[in-house]
Scaffold this motif. Structure first.
Motif, PDB file in Angstrom:
ATOM      1  N   THR A 148       0.826  -1.209   0.000  1.00  0.00           N
ATOM      2  CA  THR A 148       0.000   0.000   0.000  1.00  0.00           C
ATOM      3  C   THR A 148       0.857   1.254   0.000  1.00  0.00           C
ATOM      4  O   THR A 148       0.558   2.234  -0.701  1.00  0.00           O
ATOM      5  CB  THR A 148      -0.934  -0.003   1.215  1.00  0.00           C
ATOM      6  N   ALA A 149       1.937   1.256   0.784  1.00  0.00           N
ATOM      7  CA  ALA A 149       2.803   2.435   0.845  1.00  0.00           C
ATOM      8  C   ALA A 149       3.450   2.721  -0.507  1.00  0.00           C
ATOM      9  O   ALA A 149       3.533   3.876  -0.951  1.00  0.00           O
ATOM     10  CB  ALA A 149       3.873   2.236   1.923  1.00  0.00           C
ATOM     11  N   VAL A 150       3.881   1.676  -1.178  1.00  0.00           N
ATOM     12  CA  VAL A 150       4.492   1.855  -2.493  1.00  0.00           C
ATOM     13  C   VAL A 150       3.454   2.327  -3.503  1.00  0.00           C
ATOM     14  O   VAL A 150       3.718   3.190  -4.353  1.00  0.00           O
ATOM     15  CB  VAL A 150       5.155   0.549  -2.956  1.00  0.00           C
ATOM     16  N   ARG A 151       2.246   1.794  -3.427  1.00  0.00           N
ATOM     17  CA  ARG A 151       1.179   2.207  -4.334  1.00  0.00           C
ATOM     18  C   ARG A 151       0.867   3.695  -4.162  1.00  0.00           C
ATOM     19  O   ARG A 151       0.606   4.404  -5.136  1.00  0.00           O
ATOM     20  CB  ARG A 151      -0.069   1.364  -4.079  1.00  0.00           C
ATOM     21  N   PRO A 156       1.269   9.611  -7.992  1.00  0.00           N
ATOM     22  CA  PRO A 156       1.476  10.790  -8.848  1.00  0.00           C
ATOM     23  C   PRO A 156       1.999  10.453 -10.235  1.00  0.00           C
ATOM     24  O   PRO A 156       1.787  11.232 -11.179  1.00  0.00           O
ATOM     25  CB  PRO A 156       2.494  11.621  -8.051  1.00  0.00           C
ATOM     26  N   TYR A 157       2.672   9.321 -10.364  1.00  0.00           N
ATOM     27  CA  TYR A 157       3.227   8.934 -11.663  1.00  0.00           C
ATOM     28  C   TYR A 157       2.258   8.074 -12.473  1.00  0.00           C
ATOM     29  O   TYR A 157       2.508   7.792 -13.643  1.00  0.00           O
ATOM     30  CB  TYR A 157       4.541   8.170 -11.456  1.00  0.00           C
ATOM     31  N   ARG A 158       1.178   7.657 -11.842  1.00  0.00           N
ATOM     32  CA  ARG A 158       0.158   6.863 -12.528  1.00  0.00           C
ATOM     33  C   ARG A 158      -1.221   7.450 -12.211  1.00  0.00           C
ATOM     34  O   ARG A 158      -2.030   6.830 -11.540  1.00  0.00           O
ATOM     35  CB  ARG A 158       0.213   5.395 -12.076  1.00  0.00           C
ATOM     36  N   PRO A 159      -1.486   8.640 -12.697  1.00  0.00           N
ATOM     37  CA  PRO A 159      -2.734   9.311 -12.302  1.00  0.00           C
ATOM     38  C   PRO A 159      -3.987   8.563 -12.753  1.00  0.00           C
ATOM     39  O   PRO A 159      -4.969   8.501 -12.014  1.00  0.00           O
ATOM     40  CB  PRO A 159      -2.624  10.684 -12.980  1.00  0.00           C
ATOM     41  N   ALA A 160      -3.960   7.989 -13.952  1.00  0.00           N
ATOM     42  CA  ALA A 160      -5.149   7.287 -14.439  1.00  0.00           C
ATOM     43  C   ALA A 160      -5.434   6.050 -13.593  1.00  0.00           C
ATOM     44  O   ALA A 160      -6.573   5.795 -13.192  1.00  0.00           O
ATOM     45  CB  ALA A 160      -4.972   6.908 -15.909  1.00  0.00           C
ATOM     46  N   ARG A 161      -4.403   5.283 -13.298  1.00  0.00           N
ATOM     47  CA  ARG A 161      -4.596   4.089 -12.479  1.00  0.00           C
ATOM     48  C   ARG A 161      -5.001   4.466 -11.053  1.00  0.00           C
ATOM     49  O   ARG A 161      -5.853   3.808 -10.438  1.00  0.00           O
ATOM     50  CB  ARG A 161      -3.311   3.256 -12.466  1.00  0.00           C
ATOM     51  N   ALA A 162      -4.380   5.530 -10.521  1.00  0.00           N
ATOM     52  CA  ALA A 162      -4.707   5.958  -9.171  1.00  0.00           C
ATOM     53  C   ALA A 162      -6.169   6.398  -9.079  1.00  0.00           C
ATOM     54  O   ALA A 162      -6.872   6.074  -8.112  1.00  0.00           O
ATOM     55  CB  ALA A 162      -3.780   7.091  -8.737  1.00  0.00           C
ATOM     56  N   PRO A 190      -6.288   3.328 -20.679  1.00  0.00           N
ATOM     57  CA  PRO A 190      -6.840   4.665 -20.447  1.00  0.00           C
ATOM     58  C   PRO A 190      -7.321   5.299 -21.750  1.00  0.00           C
ATOM     59  O   PRO A 190      -6.908   4.911 -22.843  1.00  0.00           O
ATOM     60  CB  PRO A 190      -5.663   5.437 -19.855  1.00  0.00           C
ATOM     61  N   CYS A 191      -8.201   6.264 -21.597  1.00  0.00           N
ATOM     62  CA  CYS A 191      -8.681   6.992 -22.767  1.00  0.00           C
ATOM     63  C   CYS A 191      -7.541   7.823 -23.370  1.00  0.00           C
ATOM     64  O   CYS A 191      -6.582   8.198 -22.687  1.00  0.00           O
ATOM     65  CB  CYS A 191      -9.848   7.898 -22.390  1.00  0.00           C
ATOM     66  N   ARG A 192      -7.668   8.102 -24.651  1.00  0.00           N
ATOM     67  CA  ARG A 192      -6.666   8.867 -25.375  1.00  0.00           C
ATOM     68  C   ARG A 192      -7.262  10.179 -25.874  1.00  0.00           C
ATOM     69  O   ARG A 192      -8.457  10.279 -26.123  1.00  0.00           O
ATOM     70  CB  ARG A 192      -6.144   8.042 -26.566  1.00  0.00           C
ATOM     71  N   THR A 201      -9.612  13.536 -40.041  1.00  0.00           N
ATOM     72  CA  THR A 201      -8.730  12.520 -39.478  1.00  0.00           C
ATOM     73  C   THR A 201      -8.415  12.841 -38.018  1.00  0.00           C
ATOM     74  O   THR A 201      -8.504  13.998 -37.584  1.00  0.00           O
ATOM     75  CB  THR A 201      -7.426  12.425 -40.281  1.00  0.00           C
ATOM     76  N   ALA A 202      -8.063  11.814 -37.261  1.00  0.00           N
ATOM     77  CA  ALA A 202      -7.768  11.978 -35.839  1.00  0.00           C
ATOM     78  C   ALA A 202      -6.268  12.163 -35.640  1.00  0.00           C
ATOM     79  O   ALA A 202      -5.448  11.474 -36.261  1.00  0.00           O
ATOM     80  CB  ALA A 202      -8.265  10.765 -35.059  1.00  0.00           C
ATOM     81  N   ARG A 203      -5.909  13.082 -34.764  1.00  0.00           N
ATOM     82  CA  ARG A 203      -4.518  13.318 -34.430  1.00  0.00           C
ATOM     83  C   ARG A 203      -4.377  13.309 -32.912  1.00  0.00           C
ATOM     84  O   ARG A 203      -5.300  13.633 -32.182  1.00  0.00           O
ATOM     85  CB  ARG A 203      -4.045  14.658 -34.984  1.00  0.00           C
ATOM     86  N   GLY A 204      -3.196  12.970 -32.469  1.00  0.00           N
ATOM     87  CA  GLY A 204      -2.930  12.942 -31.042  1.00  0.00           C
ATOM     88  C   GLY A 204      -3.277  11.595 -30.440  1.00  0.00           C
ATOM     89  O   GLY A 204      -4.302  11.011 -30.760  1.00  0.00           O
ATOM     90  N   ASN A 205      -2.395  11.128 -29.535  1.00  0.00           N
ATOM     91  CA  ASN A 205      -2.611   9.823 -28.915  1.00  0.00           C
ATOM     92  C   ASN A 205      -2.156   9.824 -27.464  1.00  0.00           C
ATOM     93  O   ASN A 205      -1.827   8.795 -26.918  1.00  0.00           O
ATOM     94  CB  ASN A 205      -1.863   8.746 -29.706  1.00  0.00           C
ATOM     95  N   ALA A 206      -2.140  10.999 -26.840  1.00  0.00           N
ATOM     96  CA  ALA A 206      -1.689  11.101 -25.459  1.00  0.00           C
ATOM     97  C   ALA A 206      -2.751  10.539 -24.520  1.00  0.00           C
ATOM     98  O   ALA A 206      -3.941  10.796 -24.700  1.00  0.00           O
ATOM     99  CB  ALA A 206      -1.393  12.554 -25.108  1.00  0.00           C
ATOM    100  N   PRO A 207      -2.368   9.769 -23.511  1.00  0.00           N
ATOM    101  CA  PRO A 207      -3.359   9.223 -22.570  1.00  0.00           C
ATOM    102  C   PRO A 207      -3.966  10.321 -21.706  1.00  0.00           C
ATOM    103  O   PRO A 207      -3.296  11.280 -21.317  1.00  0.00           O
ATOM    104  CB  PRO A 207      -2.544   8.230 -21.742  1.00  0.00           C
ATOM    105  N   ARG A 208      -5.247  10.182 -21.404  1.00  0.00           N
ATOM    106  CA  ARG A 208      -5.971  11.119 -20.566  1.00  0.00           C
ATOM    107  C   ARG A 208      -5.969  10.658 -19.114  1.00  0.00           C
ATOM    108  O   ARG A 208      -5.967   9.457 -18.828  1.00  0.00           O
ATOM    109  CB  ARG A 208      -7.417  11.254 -21.037  1.00  0.00           C
ATOM    110  N   THR A 209      -5.965  11.634 -18.207  1.00  0.00           N
ATOM    111  CA  THR A 209      -6.073  11.295 -16.789  1.00  0.00           C
ATOM    112  C   THR A 209      -7.484  10.859 -16.443  1.00  0.00           C
ATOM    113  O   THR A 209      -7.696   9.954 -15.626  1.00  0.00           O
ATOM    114  CB  THR A 209      -5.669  12.496 -15.923  1.00  0.00           C
ATOM    115  N   THR A 210      -8.459  11.485 -17.078  1.00  0.00           N
ATOM    116  CA  THR A 210      -9.860  11.152 -16.852  1.00  0.00           C
ATOM    117  C   THR A 210     -10.427  10.481 -18.097  1.00  0.00           C
ATOM    118  O   THR A 210      -9.945  10.705 -19.214  1.00  0.00           O
ATOM    119  CB  THR A 210     -10.671  12.412 -16.525  1.00  0.00           C
ATOM    120  N   ALA A 211     -11.463   9.699 -17.893  1.00  0.00           N
ATOM    121  CA  ALA A 211     -12.092   9.001 -19.010  1.00  0.00           C
ATOM    122  C   ALA A 211     -13.093   9.911 -19.696  1.00  0.00           C
ATOM    123  O   ALA A 211     -13.558  10.911 -19.137  1.00  0.00           O
ATOM    124  CB  ALA A 211     -12.778   7.737 -18.514  1.00  0.00           C
ATOM    125  N   HIS A 212     -13.443   9.570 -20.922  1.00  0.00           N
ATOM    126  CA  HIS A 212     -14.451  10.322 -21.653  1.00  0.00           C
ATOM    127  C   HIS A 212     -15.819  10.111 -21.005  1.00  0.00           C
ATOM    128  O   HIS A 212     -16.091   9.041 -20.430  1.00  0.00           O
ATOM    129  CB  HIS A 212     -14.485   9.879 -23.125  1.00  0.00           C
TER     130      HIS A 212
END
Length: 229
Positions: A148-151, A156-162, A190-192, A201-212
């Motif tokens: 738990t402490a490591v999680r 902060p480095y895994r905002p979507a998972r957190a 995670p959402c992109r 056409t679609a551009r950009g593929n960065a992961p989002r912190t929040t879902a759509h």
């Protein structure tokens, strides 16, 4: 098949397709010799799904040409290859320090499968069989493989998972448990960010912190259905 069995097959073929009947004694003898030469190593029937009569019947129905002994022989060799392709060599009972006996037992098992005397030995699934008694209790005691402490430090480095773990812990739905129809993110991903250009056409593929929003609605609906069930 021996000559008597081959003669029975020829008689059966002649009954279904009279064009193959030979009335001359010499021609009938030559026909028997030819069929026996090509079907000498082909069994009449086996206990594993092979029957010459079925092969002959299917061939006569599917082809306008008279059946040849080579047609039956090819079907048998295809049948053998299919059985061997589905066979996994079981561990021999022979002493592994005796390579000759080990190899002989392996070859005997393969020959039995190829000849239709034994069923192919398939791979056993990793999860096949009964669970070990007490396994569920052991898994519950172990808990997560990340302390738990490591999680908490990794959050902060895994905002979507957190965010996902926090929502589930609070009794909310698993947002990533359903795919996203907007950005086509698969389950567990995670959402992109999708930016649409002027040409569509679609551009950009960065992961989002929040879902759509649409994905969140689908996750809520899935949670409601699971609770109702």
């Amino acid at each position: 098949m021996n000559r008597r069995e081959v003669a029975a097959v020829i008689t059966y073929v002649g009954r279904l397709d009279p064009r193959t009947i030979r009335t001359d004694a010499g021609e009938a003898r030559d026909q028997l010799n030819t069929w026996h030469e090509l079907l000498d190593d082909v069994p009449m029937t086996t206990g594993q799904g092979w029957d010459v009569r079925e092969i002959v019947r299917k061939r006569i129905v599917s082809s306008p040409y008279p059946i040849l002994p080579a047609d039956v022989a090819r079907e048998w060799h295809t049948h053998r290859r299919d059985r061997l392709a589905r066979h996994t060599d079981p561990t021999p009972m022979a002493d592994p320090d005796n390579p000759k006996a080990w190899r002989a037992e392996l070859l005997a098992a393969r020959d039995a499968v190829a000849a239709g005397q034994a069923a192919p030995s398939a791979h056993r699934g990793i999860t096949a069989g009964r669970h070990r008694p007490g396994l569920e209790d052991q898994l519950t005691a172990v808990g997560s493989y990340i302390p738990t402490a490591v999680r908490t430090e990794l959050a902060p480095y895994r905002p979507a998972r957190a965010a996902r773990e926090a929502a589930i812990a609070a009794g909310g739905p698993d947002i990533l448990g359903v795919p996203c129809e907007w950005c086509h993110a698969a389950k567990g991903e995670p959402c992109r960010r999708r930016r649409i250009t002027l040409d569509g056409t679609a551009r950009g593929n960065a992961p989002r912190t929040t879902a759509h929003p649409g994905r969140i609605e689908r996750a809520l609906a899935a949670q409601s259905q699971a609770s109702a069930a």
